[in-house]
Design an enzyme around this catalytic site. Structure first.
Site, PDB file in Angstrom:
ATOM      1  N   ASP A   1       3.974 -14.089  12.040  1.00 38.90           N
ATOM      2  CA  ASP A   1       2.716 -14.545  11.821  1.00 38.90           C
ATOM      3  C   ASP A   1       1.609 -13.435  11.741  1.00 38.90           C
ATOM      4  O   ASP A   1       1.233 -13.146  12.945  1.00 38.90           O
ATOM      5  CB  ASP A   1       2.201 -15.930  12.442  1.00 38.90           C
ATOM      6  CG  ASP A   1       0.720 -16.227  12.163  1.00 38.90           C
ATOM      7  OD1 ASP A   1       0.079 -15.738  11.488  1.00 38.90           O
ATOM      8  OD2 ASP A   1       0.363 -17.224  12.713  1.00 38.90           O
TER       9      ASP A   1
ATOM     10  N   LYS B   1      -7.893  -1.018  11.090  1.00 39.54           N
ATOM     11  CA  LYS B   1      -7.349  -1.489   9.877  1.00 39.54           C
ATOM     12  C   LYS B   1      -5.945  -0.479   9.554  1.00 39.54           C
ATOM     13  O   LYS B   1      -4.912  -0.963   9.309  1.00 39.54           O
ATOM     14  CB  LYS B   1      -8.112  -1.430   8.871  1.00 39.54           C
ATOM     15  CG  LYS B   1      -7.621  -2.017   7.525  1.00 39.54           C
ATOM     16  CD  LYS B   1      -6.959  -1.083   6.656  1.00 39.54           C
ATOM     17  CE  LYS B   1      -6.437  -1.801   5.207  1.00 39.54           C
ATOM     18  NZ  LYS B   1      -5.664  -0.759   4.416  1.00 39.54           N
TER      19      LYS B   1
ATOM     20  N   HIS C   1      -1.994   9.794  -1.253  1.00 38.26           N
ATOM     21  CA  HIS C   1      -1.952   8.677  -1.951  1.00 38.26           C
ATOM     22  C   HIS C   1      -1.750   9.001  -3.675  1.00 38.26           C
ATOM     23  O   HIS C   1      -1.252   8.298  -4.227  1.00 38.26           O
ATOM     24  CB  HIS C   1      -3.404   7.901  -2.186  1.00 38.26           C
ATOM     25  CG  HIS C   1      -3.469   6.899  -0.868  1.00 38.26           C
ATOM     26  ND1 HIS C   1      -4.654   6.979  -0.114  1.00 38.26           N
ATOM     27  CD2 HIS C   1      -2.866   6.290  -0.381  1.00 38.26           C
ATOM     28  CE1 HIS C   1      -4.653   6.056   0.811  1.00 38.26           C
ATOM     29  NE2 HIS C   1      -3.435   5.456   0.530  1.00 38.26           N
TER      30      HIS C   1
ATOM     31  N   GLU D   1       0.794  -1.153  -0.037  1.00 35.65           N
ATOM     32  CA  GLU D   1       0.028   0.049  -0.090  1.00 35.65           C
ATOM     33  C   GLU D   1       0.907   1.087  -0.136  1.00 35.65           C
ATOM     34  O   GLU D   1       1.717   1.280   0.929  1.00 35.65           O
ATOM     35  CB  GLU D   1      -1.049   0.110   1.156  1.00 35.65           C
ATOM     36  CG  GLU D   1      -1.998   1.105   1.194  1.00 35.65           C
ATOM     37  CD  GLU D   1      -3.142   0.959   2.252  1.00 35.65           C
ATOM     38  OE1 GLU D   1      -3.342  -0.169   2.577  1.00 35.65           O
ATOM     39  OE2 GLU D   1      -3.512   1.935   2.510  1.00 35.65           O
TER      40      GLU D   1
END
Ligand code: MEV
Length: 419
Positions: free
Chosen positions: A276, A260, A374, A82
């Site tokens: 993990d 998130k 972005h 990302e």
């Protein structure tokens, strides 16, 4: 030799070669280690790691700069697909530096193993028997992993829970294991399996599940930072931040997105160190719902001077020994870049990075929005998709950003114009 510091302005503007040079110097990497940046995991190693291997799959590895955690400077490797994530973390760390960076606390590395005991006639009597034999059970668990015990770890405690279920009452036994510098899944699962026959014999019941819990709520890490109000743009910006943040506290729809954003940072470091990330994700989200409603993993308030104080608290079950982190040469390299000595230290960096990532997202969302950040990398990708190469990429991307319209057909037009 230049001074070793994680505070590097304009790192993003440097060519890749120069960035590697800086990290090599910061972390004392050998020539051999430096070469790893441009290598892939070899196929034989990959073939031993999972089944049915065809090849390997690459992701970008970036470095977050400016991190000072407990007064120590860190360059943080981040593996993510990302855009903006690495830049956002670095910017947040720069703002946190103004007031001294991140401070952390960490519990002992205690993991929980669960054994589900069914078909017990007298639940109270069985519970008594289990608790009466606690020492023998812990000794049996510890006999499974002498190395861990020699390092000061091992099974430390045993708890018994009685749960109602649609198939009747069941007993759930928790063994609490200090896993030291390991993630702990293997050690805990082995101990759980070893205890099953003894528990069945003691109680006359039937053990069904025997497995570690990813809700590692005895392995908790906290990080804190003060974000200077002036650097943020004034107290009004701090107020806007707090207004945005509060929605994540009261509303699971927002909390999911908010958390998130935290995991954007955390997962990228978990992957970089060969840990993990599903285990960390499961633990984090379950912990976020520990009081019955899913909510934010971070909390924010103003201090008496109007600065923003941010905190994060979450379980971090990660290791620096064993697992894929010791097989994948790049994971070993990332741990060397971090200069970590213990799993505890790594988990504290994880928490600080999560807080930085969350601060950056909510800061952007409560001011300019996230699209601005972005745009430039996205525009570069669109330029490449339109067929741009070399210097053309920057020229096309800059024009797209300036026009505020990042579209493939426009990129193709600009490319034609400059050809
Ligand atoms: C995007 O990957 C993450 C954010 O949505 C996080 C947030 O909304 O806080 C920007």
């Amino acid at each position: 030799m230049s001074k070793k510091t994680s505070k590097i302005s304009g790192f993003y503007k440097l060519p890749v070669k120069k960035r590697i040079e800086i990290v090599t110097n910061f972390s004392d990497l050998s020539e051999e280690e430096t070469k790893l940046f441009s290598s892939c995991l070899d196929i034989q190693t990959a073939d031993r790691m999972i089944e049915n291997v065809l090849g390997t799959f690459e992701l970008p590895l970036g470095i977050a700069v400016n991190f000072i955690i407990n007064d120590k400077e860190y360059l943080i490797p981040m593996v993510t697909e990302e855009s903006s994530v690495v830049a956002a973390a670095s910017n947040a760390a720069k703002i946190a530096d103004v007031k001294g960076g991140f401070k952390t606390e960490c519990s002992e590395p205690l993991m929980i193993g669960q054994l589900q005991l069914l078909k017990v006639d007298d639940v109270a009597d069985a519970t008594q028997k289990i608790l009466k034999h606690k020492k023998q059970l812990l000794d049996l668990a510890n006999a499974q992993d002498k190395v861990l015990v020699n390092f000061g770890g091992g099974a430390k405690d045993l708890e018994v829970r009685i749960l109602d279920s649609p198939i009747g009452k069941m007993i759930v036994i928790h063994i609490i294991v200090d896993v030291r510098d390991a993630m702990g899944a293997n050690a805990v699962n082995t101990m759980c399996e070893a205890l099953a026959p003894m528990l069945e014999e003691l109680t006359g019941g039937k053990i069904r599940l025997k497995i570690l819990s990813n809700l590692a709520d005895k392995r908790i890490v906290k990080a804190k930072a003060v974000f200077d109000k002036r650097t943020m743009g004034g107290e009004k910006v701090v107020d806007a931040f707090l207004e945005s943040y509060i929605l994540a506290v009261i509303d699971p729809y927002r909390a999911a997105t908010h958390n998130k954003g935290i995991m954007n940072g955390i997962d990228s470091l978990i992957i970089a160190t060969g840990n993990d990330f599903r285990a960390i994700e499961a633990g984090a989200h379950a912990y976020a719902a520990r009081n019955g409603q899913y909510t934010s993993l971070t909390s924010y308030k103003k201090d008496k001077n109007g600065n923003l104080v941010g905190e994060i608290e979450l379980p971090v079950a990660i290791g620096i020994v064993g697992g894929a982190g010791n097989i994948n040469p790049k994971a070993k390299l990332c741990k060397k870049i971090l200069g970590i000595k213990t799993a505890k230290e790594l988990s504290e960096i994880v928490a600080a990075l999560g807080l930085a990532q969350n601060f950056a997202a909510v800061f952007a969302l409560s001011t300019v929005g996230i699209q601005k950040g972005h745009m430039s990398l996205h525009a570069k990708n669109i330029a490449v998709m339109a067929g741009a190469s070399g210097k053309q990429i920057d020229i096309v991307a800059e024009k797209l950003v300036k026009e505020g319209k990042i579209k493939l057909d426009r990129a193709k037009e600009i490319l034609e114009e400059i050809k």
